[in-house]
Design a protein around this motif. Structure first.
Motif, PDB file in Angstrom:
ATOM      1  N   GLU A 117       2.921   8.695   9.625  1.00 40.27           N
ATOM      2  CA  GLU A 117       3.823   7.357   9.265  1.00 40.27           C
ATOM      3  C   GLU A 117       2.915   6.111   9.052  1.00 40.27           C
ATOM      4  O   GLU A 117       1.894   5.973  10.134  1.00 40.27           O
ATOM      5  CB  GLU A 117       4.729   7.195  10.450  1.00 40.27           C
ATOM      6  CG  GLU A 117       5.718   6.024  10.322  1.00 40.27           C
ATOM      7  CD  GLU A 117       6.621   5.864  11.719  1.00 40.27           C
ATOM      8  OE1 GLU A 117       7.367   4.786  11.594  1.00 40.27           O
ATOM      9  OE2 GLU A 117       6.813   6.581  12.564  1.00 40.27           O
ATOM     10  N   PRO A 118       3.238   5.542   8.144  1.00 36.90           N
ATOM     11  CA  PRO A 118       2.416   4.146   7.917  1.00 36.90           C
ATOM     12  C   PRO A 118       2.636   3.420   8.985  1.00 36.90           C
ATOM     13  O   PRO A 118       3.493   3.470   9.917  1.00 36.90           O
ATOM     14  CB  PRO A 118       2.909   3.620   6.638  1.00 36.90           C
ATOM     15  CG  PRO A 118       3.707   4.811   5.888  1.00 36.90           C
ATOM     16  CD  PRO A 118       4.208   5.894   6.994  1.00 36.90           C
ATOM     17  N   ILE A 160       0.893  -0.966   0.057  1.00 38.19           N
ATOM     18  CA  ILE A 160      -0.028  -0.188   0.036  1.00 38.19           C
ATOM     19  C   ILE A 160       0.797   1.254  -0.165  1.00 38.19           C
ATOM     20  O   ILE A 160       1.819   1.110   0.442  1.00 38.19           O
ATOM     21  CB  ILE A 160      -0.994   0.151   1.100  1.00 38.19           C
ATOM     22  CG1 ILE A 160      -0.305   0.202   2.659  1.00 38.19           C
ATOM     23  CG2 ILE A 160      -1.920  -1.151   0.842  1.00 38.19           C
ATOM     24  CD1 ILE A 160      -1.013   0.365   3.610  1.00 38.19           C
ATOM     25  N   ALA A 161       0.468   2.276  -0.708  1.00 42.89           N
ATOM     26  CA  ALA A 161       1.188   3.402  -0.942  1.00 42.89           C
ATOM     27  C   ALA A 161       0.503   4.695  -1.128  1.00 42.89           C
ATOM     28  O   ALA A 161      -0.554   4.850  -1.415  1.00 42.89           O
ATOM     29  CB  ALA A 161       2.446   3.243  -1.917  1.00 42.89           C
ATOM     30  N   ALA A 218       5.055   3.957   2.151  1.00 39.03           N
ATOM     31  CA  ALA A 218       4.703   2.631   1.567  1.00 39.03           C
ATOM     32  C   ALA A 218       4.767   1.654   2.895  1.00 39.03           C
ATOM     33  O   ALA A 218       5.565   1.677   3.581  1.00 39.03           O
ATOM     34  CB  ALA A 218       5.281   2.278   0.446  1.00 39.03           C
ATOM     35  N   VAL A 219       4.011   0.677   2.666  1.00 40.50           N
ATOM     36  CA  VAL A 219       4.205  -0.709   3.488  1.00 40.50           C
ATOM     37  C   VAL A 219       3.967  -1.852   2.637  1.00 40.50           C
ATOM     38  O   VAL A 219       2.920  -1.832   1.954  1.00 40.50           O
ATOM     39  CB  VAL A 219       3.070  -0.704   4.563  1.00 40.50           C
ATOM     40  CG1 VAL A 219       3.201  -2.112   5.500  1.00 40.50           C
ATOM     41  CG2 VAL A 219       2.950   0.634   5.413  1.00 40.50           C
ATOM     42  N   CYS A 220       5.039  -2.810   2.741  1.00 44.01           N
ATOM     43  CA  CYS A 220       4.977  -3.926   2.067  1.00 44.01           C
ATOM     44  C   CYS A 220       4.570  -5.155   3.221  1.00 44.01           C
ATOM     45  O   CYS A 220       5.518  -5.052   4.106  1.00 44.01           O
ATOM     46  CB  CYS A 220       6.173  -4.360   1.164  1.00 44.01           C
ATOM     47  SG  CYS A 220       6.499  -2.915  -0.093  1.00 44.01           S
ATOM     48  N   SER A 221       3.817  -5.960   2.726  1.00 41.45           N
ATOM     49  CA  SER A 221       3.525  -6.833   3.912  1.00 41.45           C
ATOM     50  C   SER A 221       3.422  -8.064   2.983  1.00 41.45           C
ATOM     51  O   SER A 221       2.789  -8.642   2.035  1.00 41.45           O
ATOM     52  CB  SER A 221       2.252  -6.705   4.487  1.00 41.45           C
ATOM     53  OG  SER A 221       2.375  -5.257   5.324  1.00 41.45           O
ATOM     54  N   GLY A 222       3.684  -9.352   3.771  1.00 48.42           N
ATOM     55  CA  GLY A 222       3.491 -10.700   3.173  1.00 48.42           C
ATOM     56  C   GLY A 222       3.445 -11.955   4.278  1.00 48.42           C
ATOM     57  O   GLY A 222       3.837 -11.923   5.401  1.00 48.42           O
ATOM     58  N   ASN A 223       2.689 -12.802   3.902  1.00 48.52           N
ATOM     59  CA  ASN A 223       2.726 -14.241   4.695  1.00 48.52           C
ATOM     60  C   ASN A 223       3.114 -15.308   3.666  1.00 48.52           C
ATOM     61  O   ASN A 223       2.893 -15.162   2.598  1.00 48.52           O
ATOM     62  CB  ASN A 223       1.400 -14.411   5.308  1.00 48.52           C
ATOM     63  CG  ASN A 223       0.346 -14.092   4.680  1.00 48.52           C
ATOM     64  OD1 ASN A 223       0.047 -15.129   3.847  1.00 48.52           O
ATOM     65  ND2 ASN A 223      -0.357 -13.080   4.614  1.00 48.52           N
ATOM     66  N   ALA A 273      -5.409 -11.938  16.419  1.00 49.89           N
ATOM     67  CA  ALA A 273      -4.188 -12.578  16.240  1.00 49.89           C
ATOM     68  C   ALA A 273      -4.077 -13.352  14.775  1.00 49.89           C
ATOM     69  O   ALA A 273      -3.015 -13.911  14.487  1.00 49.89           O
ATOM     70  CB  ALA A 273      -4.174 -13.607  17.492  1.00 49.89           C
ATOM     71  N   TYR A 274      -5.051 -13.481  13.857  1.00 52.37           N
ATOM     72  CA  TYR A 274      -4.884 -14.090  12.738  1.00 52.37           C
ATOM     73  C   TYR A 274      -4.907 -13.265  11.758  1.00 52.37           C
ATOM     74  O   TYR A 274      -4.899 -13.335  10.505  1.00 52.37           O
ATOM     75  CB  TYR A 274      -6.379 -14.946  12.494  1.00 52.37           C
ATOM     76  CG  TYR A 274      -6.541 -16.092  13.575  1.00 52.37           C
ATOM     77  CD1 TYR A 274      -5.885 -17.411  13.442  1.00 52.37           C
ATOM     78  CD2 TYR A 274      -7.147 -15.918  14.829  1.00 52.37           C
ATOM     79  CE1 TYR A 274      -6.006 -18.517  14.085  1.00 52.37           C
ATOM     80  CE2 TYR A 274      -7.396 -17.088  15.869  1.00 52.37           C
ATOM     81  CZ  TYR A 274      -6.584 -18.360  15.157  1.00 52.37           C
ATOM     82  OH  TYR A 274      -6.736 -19.308  15.987  1.00 52.37           O
ATOM     83  N   ARG A 275      -4.777 -11.822  12.021  1.00 52.97           N
ATOM     84  CA  ARG A 275      -4.796 -10.698  11.075  1.00 52.97           C
ATOM     85  C   ARG A 275      -3.421 -10.241  10.792  1.00 52.97           C
ATOM     86  O   ARG A 275      -2.606 -10.210  11.540  1.00 52.97           O
ATOM     87  CB  ARG A 275      -5.867  -9.723  11.276  1.00 52.97           C
ATOM     88  CG  ARG A 275      -7.209 -10.194  11.621  1.00 52.97           C
ATOM     89  CD  ARG A 275      -7.975 -11.039  10.864  1.00 52.97           C
ATOM     90  NE  ARG A 275      -9.110 -11.423  11.567  1.00 52.97           N
ATOM     91  CZ  ARG A 275     -10.160 -12.569  11.209  1.00 52.97           C
ATOM     92  NH1 ARG A 275      -9.682 -13.234  10.294  1.00 52.97           N
ATOM     93  NH2 ARG A 275     -11.442 -12.711  11.788  1.00 52.97           N
ATOM     94  N   GLN A 276      -3.246  -9.948   9.385  1.00 49.47           N
ATOM     95  CA  GLN A 276      -2.059  -9.092   9.039  1.00 49.47           C
ATOM     96  C   GLN A 276      -2.873  -7.842   8.364  1.00 49.47           C
ATOM     97  O   GLN A 276      -3.576  -7.953   7.300  1.00 49.47           O
ATOM     98  CB  GLN A 276      -1.275  -9.815   7.915  1.00 49.47           C
ATOM     99  CG  GLN A 276       0.023  -9.157   7.719  1.00 49.47           C
ATOM    100  CD  GLN A 276       0.999  -9.925   6.884  1.00 49.47           C
ATOM    101  OE1 GLN A 276       0.811 -10.653   5.897  1.00 49.47           O
ATOM    102  NE2 GLN A 276       2.431  -9.971   7.375  1.00 49.47           N
ATOM    103  N   LEU A 277      -2.391  -6.739   8.899  1.00 50.50           N
ATOM    104  CA  LEU A 277      -2.884  -5.359   8.518  1.00 50.50           C
ATOM    105  C   LEU A 277      -1.993  -4.397   8.230  1.00 50.50           C
ATOM    106  O   LEU A 277      -0.912  -4.185   8.793  1.00 50.50           O
ATOM    107  CB  LEU A 277      -3.928  -4.765   9.454  1.00 50.50           C
ATOM    108  CG  LEU A 277      -4.855  -6.002  10.234  1.00 50.50           C
ATOM    109  CD1 LEU A 277      -5.575  -5.407  11.472  1.00 50.50           C
ATOM    110  CD2 LEU A 277      -5.947  -6.229   9.070  1.00 50.50           C
ATOM    111  N   ALA A 278      -2.314  -3.499   7.302  1.00 51.16           N
ATOM    112  CA  ALA A 278      -1.331  -2.219   7.025  1.00 51.16           C
ATOM    113  C   ALA A 278      -2.391  -1.109   6.758  1.00 51.16           C
ATOM    114  O   ALA A 278      -3.394  -1.263   5.962  1.00 51.16           O
ATOM    115  CB  ALA A 278      -0.491  -2.585   5.959  1.00 51.16           C
ATOM    116  N   VAL A 279      -2.002  -0.122   7.053  1.00 49.50           N
ATOM    117  CA  VAL A 279      -2.772   1.266   6.651  1.00 49.50           C
ATOM    118  C   VAL A 279      -1.930   2.455   6.716  1.00 49.50           C
ATOM    119  O   VAL A 279      -0.782   2.697   7.417  1.00 49.50           O
ATOM    120  CB  VAL A 279      -3.834   1.743   7.933  1.00 49.50           C
ATOM    121  CG1 VAL A 279      -3.088   1.643   9.364  1.00 49.50           C
ATOM    122  CG2 VAL A 279      -4.516   2.722   7.397  1.00 49.50           C
TER     123      VAL A 279
END
Length: 224
Positions: free
Chosen positions: A91-92, A6-7, A112-117, A79-85
């Motif tokens: 600051e992101p 996200i950016a 920007a925020v880069c996330s992965g699982n 606890a099961y979630r991965q989130l970004a905003v």
């Protein structure tokens, strides 16, 4: 199962996101953006509504970090979630619950925020962020550069099958909302090809909505 970015673009005020997953139709469930407000992603064991909640919170002047803290304190199964905003100025922020799947990582940059699982390696998101920061062009192009870099760095541990790209600008609807909901091979390449077709027409579609009398020829059979 998923990696994303996200950016924001400080020059244009645009917000955007790009995402890919081994699951079908990932973009429809995981990325949300609102013009003038921000962009959010909700992935891993996905609750699509959480991205909307995050955008509601930053709309009312909570910072991204405060919005995530509020969600952690008030949301079941967090606890099961991965989130970004992120929003326009602060600051992101990102969050990965303890039940995030496989190898997971987040990389938070200036814009920007880069996330992965279930990643091939934790460094995938760092590579994506570096590619975004180094890329030039419009926001959508920079988002796709990050996704391509993520694939080149190993991407997900298994094959991905869906991908999506979204950008919002000044209108209440996305100026870019492209999706590959299922591809046997390389949905990110298919998504990029769709973006390159759409890119030269993007401004015209906005113009047609705002004032059809100023729109250029529609370029379809039967159009004079």
């Amino acid at each position: 199962m998923t990696f994303s970015i996200i950016a924001r673009c400080r020059e244009t005020g645009q917000f955007g996101a790009a995402i890919s997953s081994s699951s079908p139709a990932v973009a429809s469930r995981c990325i949300r953006a609102r013009a003038g407000i921000g962009v959010a992603a909700s992935q891993n064991v996905t609750d699509p509504q959480l991205a909307n909640v995050l955008l509601d919170l930053v709309k009312y002047d909570l910072t991204p970090k405060q919005a995530l803290a509020e969600l952690q304190n008030s949301t079941e199964f967090i606890a099961y979630r991965q989130l970004a905003v992120l929003n326009a100025t602060d600051e992101p922020a990102a969050f990965s619950g303890v039940h995030t799947l496989g190898v997971f990582h987040t990389s938070v940059g200036k814009d920007a925020v880069c996330s992965g699982n279930l990643l091939a390696a934790p460094s995938v998101t760092d590579t994506m962020l570096a590619a975004f920061d180094a890329a030039t062009g419009v926001l959508a192009e920079r988002l796709m550069a990050a996704m391509q870099a993520g694939v080149a760095a190993g991407g997900e541990a298994g094959p991905v099958h869906s991908a999506g790209l979204m950008v919002v600008d000044k209108m209440p609807w996305p100026v870019v909302d492209l999706r590959v909901d299922w591809a046997e091979q390389d949905p990110i390449a298919e998504l990029y090809a769709a973006w390159k077709v759409y890119e030269p027409q993007m401004v015209s579609y906005v113009q047609r909505a705002l004032n059809p009398t100023l729109a250029p020829s529609y370029g379809v059979p039967g159009d004079l």
